[in-house]
Structure formats: C-alpha cells, structure tokens
Design a protein around this motif. Structure first.
Motif, mmCIF file in Angstrom:
data_model
loop_
_atom_site.group_PDB
_atom_site.id
_atom_site.type_symbol
_atom_site.label_atom_id
_atom_site.label_comp_id
_atom_site.label_asym_id
_atom_site.label_seq_id
_atom_site.Cartn_x
_atom_site.Cartn_y
_atom_site.Cartn_z
ATOM 1 N N ALA A 159 0.243 3.979 2.551
ATOM 2 C CA ALA A 159 0.230 3.643 3.976
ATOM 3 C C ALA A 159 1.013 4.675 4.780
ATOM 4 C CB ALA A 159 0.821 2.257 4.197
ATOM 5 N N SER B 65 -3.272 1.725 7.160
ATOM 6 C CA SER B 65 -3.409 1.316 5.764
ATOM 7 C C SER B 65 -4.834 0.860 5.507
ATOM 8 C CB SER B 65 -2.446 0.164 5.439
ATOM 9 O OG SER B 65 -2.734 -0.391 4.171
ATOM 10 N N ASP C 161 0.856 -1.190 0.000
ATOM 11 C CA ASP C 161 0.000 0.000 0.000
ATOM 12 C C ASP C 161 0.886 1.231 0.000
ATOM 13 O OD1 ASP C 161 -1.810 2.022 0.349
ATOM 14 O OD2 ASP C 161 -2.572 1.333 2.284
ATOM 15 N N LEU D 125 -4.908 -2.827 5.570
ATOM 16 C CA LEU D 125 -4.340 -3.435 6.775
ATOM 17 C C LEU D 125 -4.916 -4.822 7.055
ATOM 18 C CD1 LEU D 125 -2.244 -2.716 8.897
ATOM 19 C CD2 LEU D 125 -4.069 -1.891 10.365
#
Length: 398
Positions: free
Chosen positions: A44, A65, A41, A68
């Motif tokens: 993030a 994120s 990501d 996540l």
C-alpha cells in the motif's frame, strides 16, 4: 543552580520530547495507522498525518491499496488512534484529553494517480514518491555513532517515562521535554554543561520532592550511565509549574519534531518528516539509507565524522546526486571524492535497492515515532547494522 557563563565555551544543545507530547502523539498515530494498513497490504502507498488539540483529533492523508475495498479506512484510523491515546494515558477528562469521548475526524482519500504512476514502474522498478533531499550522519561521540547531546536528551525521557509507567515517578504526567547542552571545548573530553527537563505534573505536586527526584533519579542516573560529569547546570520546569499539558496545553502536528527524530541539529535535515509515510517516500527511506552509509563509513574508519546527502526526483528510481562531508576527518590517502565513488560501488541507492536491503516493507514503524529513528539499540533496525564495515575497510590505505 545559577547558569554558568558560557561566552568562552563551545556549546551545543539538543532536545527530545516524550511520547505524551502533542507532536509525538501525532507521529505515533500516523505511524500506527501506516502499520495497520501495511499489515493488510504491504504494498500500500500511504501518506498519513494528524493534528490534535483539546478533545479533537484530525487525521488526513492519501492511501492507495489494491485491497482498499476490504479496508474501512475511517474505522481503522479511529480504532488505531484511540488505542494509542489510551495506551499513553489520555483516557480521562482530568488529564485534559479523553480518547473515549473526543471528536475524531478522518479525511483520508485515494492517492493521486499521477504520483502512483511515478512510483509503480515497469520491470519492477520503483520511482521516488517525491523529490527531496535526505541526510545521514555518524560520528564517534557515542558507541552507537550518534551525537552525544541528542542521545542524552532521549535517555532522560526514556528513563523518566519508564519510571512514570512503573508508578515510581510521583506526581509525573505524560507530557515531558528534555534538553541537553554539551560543552565541546575539549573535543576529547565532552562535558555536560546543562540539563533541562520540563515535566507535566499533578496539581498536588510537592515541588522540592519532585525536583529532587528528577535530579537524582533521572539526570544523575543518565550522566553516570555515560560516565560523565555531575557538576552541570540543572533547570527543571523553569516556568514554576507544568500542570496543563498534552493537547490541552499545546496543539500537536505530525512531523513537527524532525530534528528530535534525527540528530538533534548536529547534521542538516532535508525538511521531510518520516511518520505516516510508506517506504516509497524517500523522505523516510532515503534518510534511513543515508544513515546506514554514514555509520558504516565511520565504523570502517574511513572518516571520523560523516555526513551523507542523497537527492531524488519524483518518478526516478536512482538518486540524482550523492554528497559527502567528513568535516576534514577523511582517512589518510582518501578524499571525499573517493568516498562518493566508494558509496556508488558498494551501496545500491535506488528506491527498490533501499527498500529491499533494509527490508522496509517488513518494518514496524510506530516504535520509531518516539525517541528517535537512529542509534536505537533497543530495536533491531537494518539501517543501524554494520554489515558493510569489512568491505569498506579494504579501501583504507595501508
């Protein structure tokens, strides 16, 4: 060799540490985990730090994120850390740290929503992830516009580490430090005053052979590469021996080598570490951009020395102040006040502007965790480019 009298000399010293040094292990782990998360990501938000000691590694921090749920942070952090430790050679009990059997504890949790709200703003703006001050610096001491002392300190360890990895540096182990003192009495003829290296070695090390190799194949090699004097003081393992090293000999902590990471003490430092932080953290991105500005100013001959300070407030997208110091070397017809105006006209110092211009979301950060974040000719770094020089030269008074 006896240390020379130095009372009548203008001396300046910088140090560097090798990838196997405990603090640098932690920097590499922090940036390695950052890279691994950003690969999944790129947006993030990451703040990751590590602490290492005898057969124990602690990884902590905050991550946000949208992906996540698909990331097993604990597993990713452990896997990344182990791979880095094994690559460094910390994979057996004999060397004092074994990545395969050591205890690893991961304490990473969700980023504070208050910080997230400050960073992710409307209209695609990005606010600073924290308050802070960052410095960038450039000078004419080397061709990459870096201070000579820190460049040489890095070069000693780059050379030593390469020889060790090739199996040519007999007895050497992974934990090393270097320190270089430059005699600046004659600004137009810088000389090496002292080279110091502390290199971890095996218990069966032959002292004379080991020191002769360091002197001739590392110290003299680097001095000759930069066409510098060879009559400098030499200090090698001043304690006599250096068998116990790495995390067994000393604890390591992310961000404890911030002067090694920057200009070797030649310029101020705002105090914020780089490693483990995504580019919304201005400790990292602001320092990179300040270097970019300073380097282009010096390369454009607007000054011979340039120190740039940027200051940010959490949640604000633009700097609250810009400061320039040229140590009295600003080009004829210009003032430092003029340089600040020039910076504001030609450099977008907003957080989004920095991230976009330097392409920081596409940058791999782990390679930066050793041998400095600036002046790196081995890496294609956007903040080292001189793409503003021609634009800036137009401000020179003819």
């Amino acid at each position: 060799m006896t240390v020379k009298e130095n009372l009548n000399h203008h001396l300046f010293t910088s140090e560097s540490v090798a990838p196997g040094h405990p603090d640098k292990i932690c920097d590499q782990i922090s940036d390695g985990i950052l890279d691994a998360i950003l690969a999944i990501d790129r947006n993030a938000k990451v703040a990751c730090e590590a602490f290492i000691t005898t057969n124990f590694l602690l990884i902590g921090g905050e991550v946000h994120s949208t992906k996540l749920a698909t990331i097993n942070i604990k597993e990713l952090a452990e896997k990344t850390a182990k791979a880095i430790l094994i690559e460094l050679g910390y994979d057996n009990d004999e060397i004092g740290f074994n990545a395969n059997t050591c205890e690893i504890k991961v304490l990473i949790h969700e980023q504070s929503p208050e910080i997230l709200h400050a960073v992710e703003q409307a209209n695609h703006q990005i606010g600073a992830g924290d308050q802070g001050i960052m410095f960038g610096y450039a000078c004419l001491e080397t061709k990459n516009y870096m201070p000579l002392a820190i460049v040489l300190a890095h070069e000693l360890l780059i050379r030593a580490n390469e020889l060790r990895k090739k199996g040519l540096f007999k007895y050497a182990r992974v934990d090393m430090k270097a320190q270089v003192t430059i005699d600046q009495e004659d600004k137009n003829n810088l000389q090496i005053h002292t080279m110091l290296m502390s290199v971890q070695h095996t218990p069966d090390c032959h002292k004379e052979e080991f020191e002769k190799f360091i002197k001739e194949e590392i110290m003299f090699f680097v001095a000759k590469k930069y066409q510098l004097n060879l009559d400098f003081n030499i200090l090698i393992n001043p304690t006599g021996k250096f068998v116990i090293g790495g995390p067994t000999g000393d604890t390591g902590l992310t961000g404890r080598k911030i002067i090694v990471d920057t200009y070797g003490g030649k310029a101020p430092h705002g105090g914020g570490a780089f490693s483990g932080k995504d580019p919304t953290k201005v400790d990292r991105s602001g320092a990179y951009f300040a270097r970019y500005i300073a380097k282009n100013i010096v390369a454009a001959e607007l000054a011979k020395v340039c120190e740039v300070q940027l200051a940010y407030a959490i949640g604000m997208p633009n700097p609250i102040s810009v400061f320039v110091d040229t140590s009295g070397t600003v080009a004829q017809g210009l003032t430092e006040k003029d340089l600040i105006k020039i910076i504001c006209e030609n450099f977008d110092c907003s957080i989004k502007g920095i991230i976009d211009h330097l392409q920081l979301l596409d940058q791999k950060y782990q390679p930066l965790a050793v041998f400095g974040h600036f002046g790196r000719e081995d890496l294609n770094l956007a903040w080292e480019k001189l793409d503003k020089v021609e634009t800036l030269k137009r401000y020179l008074i003819k």
